[in-house]
Design a protein around this motif. Structure first.
Motif, PDB file in Angstrom:
ATOM      1  N   ALA A  61       0.838  -1.208   0.000  1.00 47.92           N
ATOM      2  CA  ALA A  61       0.000   0.000   0.000  1.00 47.92           C
ATOM      3  C   ALA A  61       0.869   1.252   0.000  1.00 47.92           C
ATOM      4  CB  ALA A  61      -0.932  -0.017   1.214  1.00 47.92           C
ATOM      5  N   ARG A  62       1.951   1.210   0.793  1.00 51.31           N
ATOM      6  CA  ARG A  62       2.883   2.355   0.813  1.00 51.31           C
ATOM      7  C   ARG A  62       3.573   2.517  -0.542  1.00 51.31           C
ATOM      8  NH1 ARG A  62       3.707   4.348   5.915  1.00 51.31           N
ATOM      9  NH2 ARG A  62       2.999   3.004   7.641  1.00 51.31           N
ATOM     10  N   GLY A  63       3.906   1.383  -1.173  1.00 50.00           N
ATOM     11  CA  GLY A  63       4.525   1.441  -2.499  1.00 50.00           C
ATOM     12  C   GLY A  63       3.626   2.113  -3.514  1.00 50.00           C
ATOM     13  N   LEU A  64       2.338   1.783  -3.464  1.00 46.87           N
ATOM     14  CA  LEU A  64       1.357   2.415  -4.353  1.00 46.87           C
ATOM     15  C   LEU A  64       1.344   3.925  -4.147  1.00 46.87           C
ATOM     16  CD1 LEU A  64      -1.239   2.231  -6.219  1.00 46.87           C
ATOM     17  CD2 LEU A  64      -2.534   1.949  -4.115  1.00 46.87           C
ATOM     18  N   MET A  65       1.371   4.359  -2.870  1.00 46.02           N
ATOM     19  CA  MET A  65       1.270   5.789  -2.570  1.00 46.02           C
ATOM     20  C   MET A  65       2.550   6.550  -2.876  1.00 46.02           C
ATOM     21  SD  MET A  65      -1.819   5.764  -1.918  1.00 46.02           S
ATOM     22  CE  MET A  65      -2.152   7.470  -1.469  1.00 46.02           C
ATOM     23  N   LYS A  66       3.676   5.835  -3.017  1.00 48.88           N
ATOM     24  CA  LYS A  66       4.918   6.494  -3.416  1.00 48.88           C
ATOM     25  C   LYS A  66       4.914   6.849  -4.901  1.00 48.88           C
ATOM     26  CE  LYS A  66       7.946   4.487   0.120  1.00 48.88           C
ATOM     27  NZ  LYS A  66       8.999   3.483   0.387  1.00 48.88           N
ATOM     28  N   GLU A  76      -5.914   1.926   6.222  1.00 49.59           N
ATOM     29  CA  GLU A  76      -6.313   0.566   6.533  1.00 49.59           C
ATOM     30  C   GLU A  76      -7.770   0.645   6.988  1.00 49.59           C
ATOM     31  OE1 GLU A  76      -4.233  -2.973   8.940  1.00 49.59           O
ATOM     32  OE2 GLU A  76      -4.959  -1.348  10.223  1.00 49.59           O
ATOM     33  N   LEU A  77      -8.666  -0.014   6.255  1.00 54.70           N
ATOM     34  CA  LEU A  77     -10.107   0.147   6.476  1.00 54.70           C
ATOM     35  C   LEU A  77     -10.576  -0.766   7.602  1.00 54.70           C
ATOM     36  CD1 LEU A  77     -12.654   1.592   5.447  1.00 54.70           C
ATOM     37  CD2 LEU A  77     -12.982  -0.289   3.838  1.00 54.70           C
ATOM     38  N   TRP A  78     -11.057  -0.153   8.689  1.00 52.55           N
ATOM     39  CA  TRP A  78     -11.550  -0.920   9.837  1.00 52.55           C
ATOM     40  C   TRP A  78     -13.061  -1.118   9.778  1.00 52.55           C
ATOM     41  CZ3 TRP A  78      -8.688   0.520  15.038  1.00 52.55           C
ATOM     42  CH2 TRP A  78      -7.319   0.266  14.880  1.00 52.55           C
ATOM     43  N   GLY A  79     -13.761  -0.204   9.117  1.00 51.84           N
ATOM     44  CA  GLY A  79     -15.212  -0.342   9.042  1.00 51.84           C
ATOM     45  C   GLY A  79     -15.807   0.624   8.038  1.00 51.84           C
ATOM     46  N   TYR A 171     -16.831   5.790   6.433  1.00 51.73           N
ATOM     47  CA  TYR A 171     -15.663   4.922   6.534  1.00 51.73           C
ATOM     48  C   TYR A 171     -14.861   5.285   7.783  1.00 51.73           C
ATOM     49  CZ  TYR A 171     -16.703   4.732   1.487  1.00 51.73           C
ATOM     50  OH  TYR A 171     -17.336   4.631   0.273  1.00 51.73           O
ATOM     51  N   PHE A 172     -14.194   4.297   8.369  1.00 47.33           N
ATOM     52  CA  PHE A 172     -13.275   4.553   9.472  1.00 47.33           C
ATOM     53  C   PHE A 172     -12.017   3.715   9.225  1.00 47.33           C
ATOM     54  CE2 PHE A 172     -11.216   3.744  13.522  1.00 47.33           C
ATOM     55  CZ  PHE A 172     -11.219   4.993  14.115  1.00 47.33           C
ATOM     56  N   GLY A 173     -10.862   4.356   9.369  1.00 48.24           N
ATOM     57  CA  GLY A 173      -9.628   3.622   9.131  1.00 48.24           C
ATOM     58  C   GLY A 173      -8.413   4.289   9.722  1.00 48.24           C
ATOM     59  N   ARG A 174      -7.315   3.562   9.661  1.00 47.29           N
ATOM     60  CA  ARG A 174      -6.023   4.051  10.170  1.00 47.29           C
ATOM     61  C   ARG A 174      -5.213   4.583   8.997  1.00 47.29           C
ATOM     62  NH1 ARG A 174      -0.899   1.624  10.689  1.00 47.29           N
ATOM     63  NH2 ARG A 174      -1.737  -0.343   9.882  1.00 47.29           N
ATOM     64  N   TRP A 175      -4.766   5.816   9.120  1.00 46.97           N
ATOM     65  CA  TRP A 175      -3.977   6.434   8.047  1.00 46.97           C
ATOM     66  C   TRP A 175      -2.669   5.672   7.854  1.00 46.97           C
ATOM     67  CZ3 TRP A 175       0.933   8.701   8.280  1.00 46.97           C
ATOM     68  CH2 TRP A 175       1.339   9.384   7.120  1.00 46.97           C
ATOM     69  N   ILE A 176      -2.347   5.390   6.569  1.00 47.25           N
ATOM     70  CA  ILE A 176      -1.118   4.671   6.228  1.00 47.25           C
ATOM     71  C   ILE A 176      -0.101   5.594   5.558  1.00 47.25           C
ATOM     72  CG2 ILE A 176      -0.135   2.776   4.862  1.00 47.25           C
ATOM     73  CD1 ILE A 176      -1.868   1.816   7.154  1.00 47.25           C
TER      74      ILE A 176
END
Length: 461
Positions: A61-66, A76-79, A171-176
């Motif tokens: 996922a980090r590679g995609l965002m680079k 990261e999608l939690w809900g 949506y709720f998630g953790r920022w990557i």
């Protein structure tokens, strides 16, 4: 995509609302490089700022965002759900072992709220954050420099004139990670050392490199290199770059400048200086004065990607080396341009030669990315040039005026090129639709003339 045996995790992509048609091909191309796919449970809403992806790991996922300039952030999608109740239900069902590492008592965090197409008051935001008290947060809140950032994202639709009370999706998630949107400003052609009349916008240059799946140690070629803007974006991603152009002055940085209040180009205005400006000179192979209609390369597959913006005959002339019959007509021009003989190069021939060249010189799986000018009233998919060795991957439109546009065409080499059948696929009947491109200049300016006449008529009323 190397997905076999990997447990896919769900991620939420937040996209920029710019160049909407280009976003899906960019993300799809990058997923094929880094691994991942679109969530099967989601219908892709092309214009939506929220897409759900399945990606094997956070590292991917980090590679995609680079790489992406079309996406702002990934989480990261939690809900998620279509109502607050649905969102909370999916959060309560999210595996606790995946949550706990980010909720420890010795960690710090903050919660950020992002709404699309609606503005919330601070009191409304605090109320939404407080409602998440059922999540087992044990760490301390740190608004300035937290270890973990959690986002609530709400989608209120695309119509600014009809904003609903409640969001359509939550949506709720953790920022990557964030995407590479800052490259648009840091590589802006306004700050670039060497530019021309047709230097490509930085954002579109990076989109083209991503559509071409350019990666470190690739060799990327631009047969209409101009001032080298497309080489810069590919070099930024670690590719070795080279190009050719028929214009001696542009290749050598000579002649009149394109900047306002500057008459002549300076002594160090050239393609190499552009790459040096961004610390990318080590990736620069060379740029040669050459006619793209007459390939100068040895036989064999040489390039991982061909990324180019051919001339349309509007700001830059379409020309190639001509026959001896034209020597007298071109004698005066040849002294200035360092071309012995120059003749008109029809757009249909430019694209025919470009596809043939790509079919022969691209490696298998290599991509051709180029712009095709279109007169919109006459556009059909049949006028997109084809070649049996090349598969059409994407076709994205950028409007130029009410009647003209250009399309970013991405093709992939899927079949070996054979010398004896290089032209056999193109019968006269199949070639006819391409000839319509030859009158693009006349159609472009006829539209401009009509618009000016209409404006003058309106002003006289």
């Amino acid at each position: 995509m190397a997905l076999a045996g990997a447990a896919l995790r769900r991620y939420l992509l937040l996209l920029a609302q710019e160049h909407l048609e280009f976003r899906l091909p960019e993300i799809t191309s990058l997923l094929s490089l880094y691994g991942g796919q679109f969530s099967s449970e989601q219908e892709i809403r092309v214009n939506s700022p929220f897409w759900i992806l399945n990606i094997p790991s956070e590292e991917m996922a980090r590679g995609l965002m680079k790489r992406t300039v079309c996406a702002k952030s990934i989480f990261e999608l939690w809900g998620h759900g279509r109502s607050v109740g649905e969102l909370y239900a999916t959060l309560k069902n999210y595996p606790m072992d995946k949550m706990l590492p980010y909720l420890q008592s010795d960690s710090t965090y903050k919660v950020h709220i992002h709404t699309f197409n609606k503005t919330l008051t601070q009191a409304q935001k605090i109320k939404k954050i407080d409602a998440l008290e059922f999540l087992p947060f044990k760490g301390k809140v740190n608004l300035k420099n937290p270890e973990h950032i959690f986002w609530i994202l709400e989608d209120y639709g695309m119509d600014p004139n009809n904003v609903p009370e409640e969001p359509f999706h939550l949506y709720f998630g953790r920022w990557i990670a964030d995407g590479q949107r800052e490259l648009i400003e840091s590589y802006s052609i306004k700050k670039r050392h060497f530019i021309g009349n047709t230097s490509m916008d930085a954002c579109l240059s990076f989109i083209m490199a991503n559509h071409g799946r350019v990666k470190p140690n690739d060799v990327v070629y631009d047969p209409f290199v101009g001032t080298g803007g497309l080489l810069v974006s590919s070099a930024h991603f670690g590719a070795y770059v080279c190009g050719t152009d028929i214009d001696f002055n542009t290749i050598h940085g000579l002649g009149k400048a394109s900047r306002k209040n500057q008459k002549w180009r300076g002594p160090d205005e050239n393609i190499r200086a552009n790459l040096r400006q961004y610390g990318l000179e080590k990736y620069y192979l060379d740029a040669l004065v050459s006619d793209s209609s007459r390939p100068i390369w040895r036989k064999g597959m040489l390039f991982d990607a061909i990324i180019t913006d051919p001339p349309y005959g509007i700001r830059e002339a379409t020309r190639r080396t001509g026959s001896q019959k034209e020597t007298v007509k071109s004698a005066e021009r040849s002294a200035d341009n360092h071309i012995f003989v120059s003749s008109n190069y029809h757009l249909s021939d430019i694209f025919f030669d470009l596809l043939k060249f790509a079919a022969e010189y691209l490696v298998m799986g290599g991509r051709l990315v180029y712009w095709l000018p279109i007169y919109r009233p006459e556009y059909t998919e049949e006028i997109i040039p084809r070649h049996p060795c090349l598969k059409l991957i994407s076709n994205c439109e950028q409007m130029l005026s009410s009647h003209t546009s250009r399309r970013l065409i991405t093709m992939e080499k899927v079949k070996e090129f054979k010398d004896q059948e290089q032209n056999s696929y193109l019968l006269d009947g199949q070639y006819m639709p391409y000839r319509g491109h030859n009158s693009f200049r006349e159609k472009y300016f006829s539209g401009v003339t009509k618009r000016i006449a209409k404006e003058e008529k309106d002003n006289q009323k």
